[in-house]
Design an enzyme around this catalytic site. Sequence first.
Site, PDB file in Angstrom:
ATOM      1  N   ASP A   1     -50.365  12.743 -15.751  1.00 40.07           N
ATOM      2  CA  ASP A   1     -50.188  13.031 -14.320  1.00 40.07           C
ATOM      3  C   ASP A   1     -49.292  14.237 -14.086  1.00 40.07           C
ATOM      4  OD1 ASP A   1     -51.849  11.025 -13.550  1.00 40.07           O
ATOM      5  OD2 ASP A   1     -50.315   9.757 -12.624  1.00 40.07           O
TER       6      ASP A   1
ATOM      7  N   SER B   1     -50.112  -1.158 -22.325  1.00 34.64           N
ATOM      8  CA  SER B   1     -48.830  -1.349 -21.662  1.00 34.64           C
ATOM      9  C   SER B   1     -47.935  -0.098 -21.718  1.00 34.64           C
ATOM     10  CB  SER B   1     -48.124  -2.556 -22.282  1.00 34.64           C
ATOM     11  OG  SER B   1     -47.014  -2.936 -21.516  1.00 34.64           O
TER      12      SER B   1
ATOM     13  N   LYS C   1     -53.502  -2.695 -19.612  1.00 34.84           N
ATOM     14  CA  LYS C   1     -52.482  -3.689 -19.233  1.00 34.84           C
ATOM     15  C   LYS C   1     -51.401  -2.997 -18.421  1.00 34.84           C
ATOM     16  CE  LYS C   1     -49.017  -6.951 -20.822  1.00 34.84           C
ATOM     17  NZ  LYS C   1     -47.984  -6.392 -19.922  1.00 34.84           N
TER      18      LYS C   1
END
Length: 433
Positions: free
Chosen positions: A301, A290, A315
Amino acid sequence: MKKLILASTLVITLTQAVFAKNSEQEEQEPTRFESLSKMTKVIGTVEKYYVDDIKLQEIVNKSLKGLMQELDAHSSFLDKKSSKEMSIQTKGEFGGLGITVGMREGALTVISPIDDTPAYKAGIKASDIILKIDNNATLNMTLDEAVSLMRGKPKTDILLTIVREGENKPLKIKITRDIIKVESVFAKKIENEKLLYLRVSSFDSKVVSGLEKAIKDNNKDIDGIVLDLRNNPGGLLSQAIGTVDLFIDKGIIVSQKGRDESTEEKFSATTSSTITKKPVVVLVNAGSASASEIVSGSLQDHKRAIVIGEKTFGKGSVQAVLPITNDRSENIKLTIAKYYLPSGRTIQATGVTPDVIAYSGEVPQDTNSEFKIKEADLKKHLEGELEKVDSKKEVKKSEKKSDKKIISKEDITKDNQLNTSIGILKSLIIMNK
């Protein structure tokens, strides 16, 4: 004549379409009403004929629990007790074992044990499958029921029967319950290195302030940061966003999309919140879920950090706690959206794949060193220089003291993933100079 026939045909077709649409609407309304009537009838029948005397409120609560459970593994009905426990947990202090669990393919699975808690000290590991809680089989047990059984009075014992990959038979692990006080952030220096180790065990309400203080206190004395998110089950979205914001000064951190994509919400970095430009590596494993996946994936990224370790839990769904009573004592936790990283990829069921795969365990040692010949083994080696080096080593050894704020070389040799991250971080520092 042809034009008249075509016009007549068009009118008939449009008339049929309008009647068809009206007919669909008429069919939909009774269907919706009938569905609600069916639920009401079932509840009334259970109240009237069930073998035990069950009050209406209890029947309704059971119905809500079943409904939410059937939606997905993360949606749930929170009665007064569950709502109170959730509130306590997000504040960083609660009772129980110190274990985060979830449902994976119908099995009650450990997402991660929380650092320095009874479950952690007893040897519970991420991905363990819990077969029994004491004598209660977890088959067909809801997540809320399992959590309720595992929580109890401090200093009472509980026996978990688990299945672990690599073990031939189930393991029985006895754990003593205790009050769980989560130290969500702690910082350590790495011995003889200008490196800062930051451990985040869960994303409760104290994380961003804790990280900010640790970085500011040490920023002048360090060249790089190891951010350890292993076995971090997640937590508050705001804290995950705030954590990434400490390291990047622009761009999207994460976005979330619900059923209606026009409701997409984007969260972006702010220059004022960024406090360091030092090289960063992030440690993750199968217990990272999560919020910890948002942090590691977003930094990956943005090419702001190298992610090291093992693939994360996966998740990537968003749950909102929505009140269903005026006093907010009862709520539903409902999945309303999915997270998307800056690149547009989703975390849900895929997780974050590290840039560098490193497995847990001790650092591999050179077992053949006794068969290798070095300069010191030669008859004519420069003994004077060797004596000087050895004497310096002895001085350092004698000066060495135990320090809880220092990660020693001995600690590093027991943690292959940490050792790998330190090597890569040192390479980043050299490249940035």
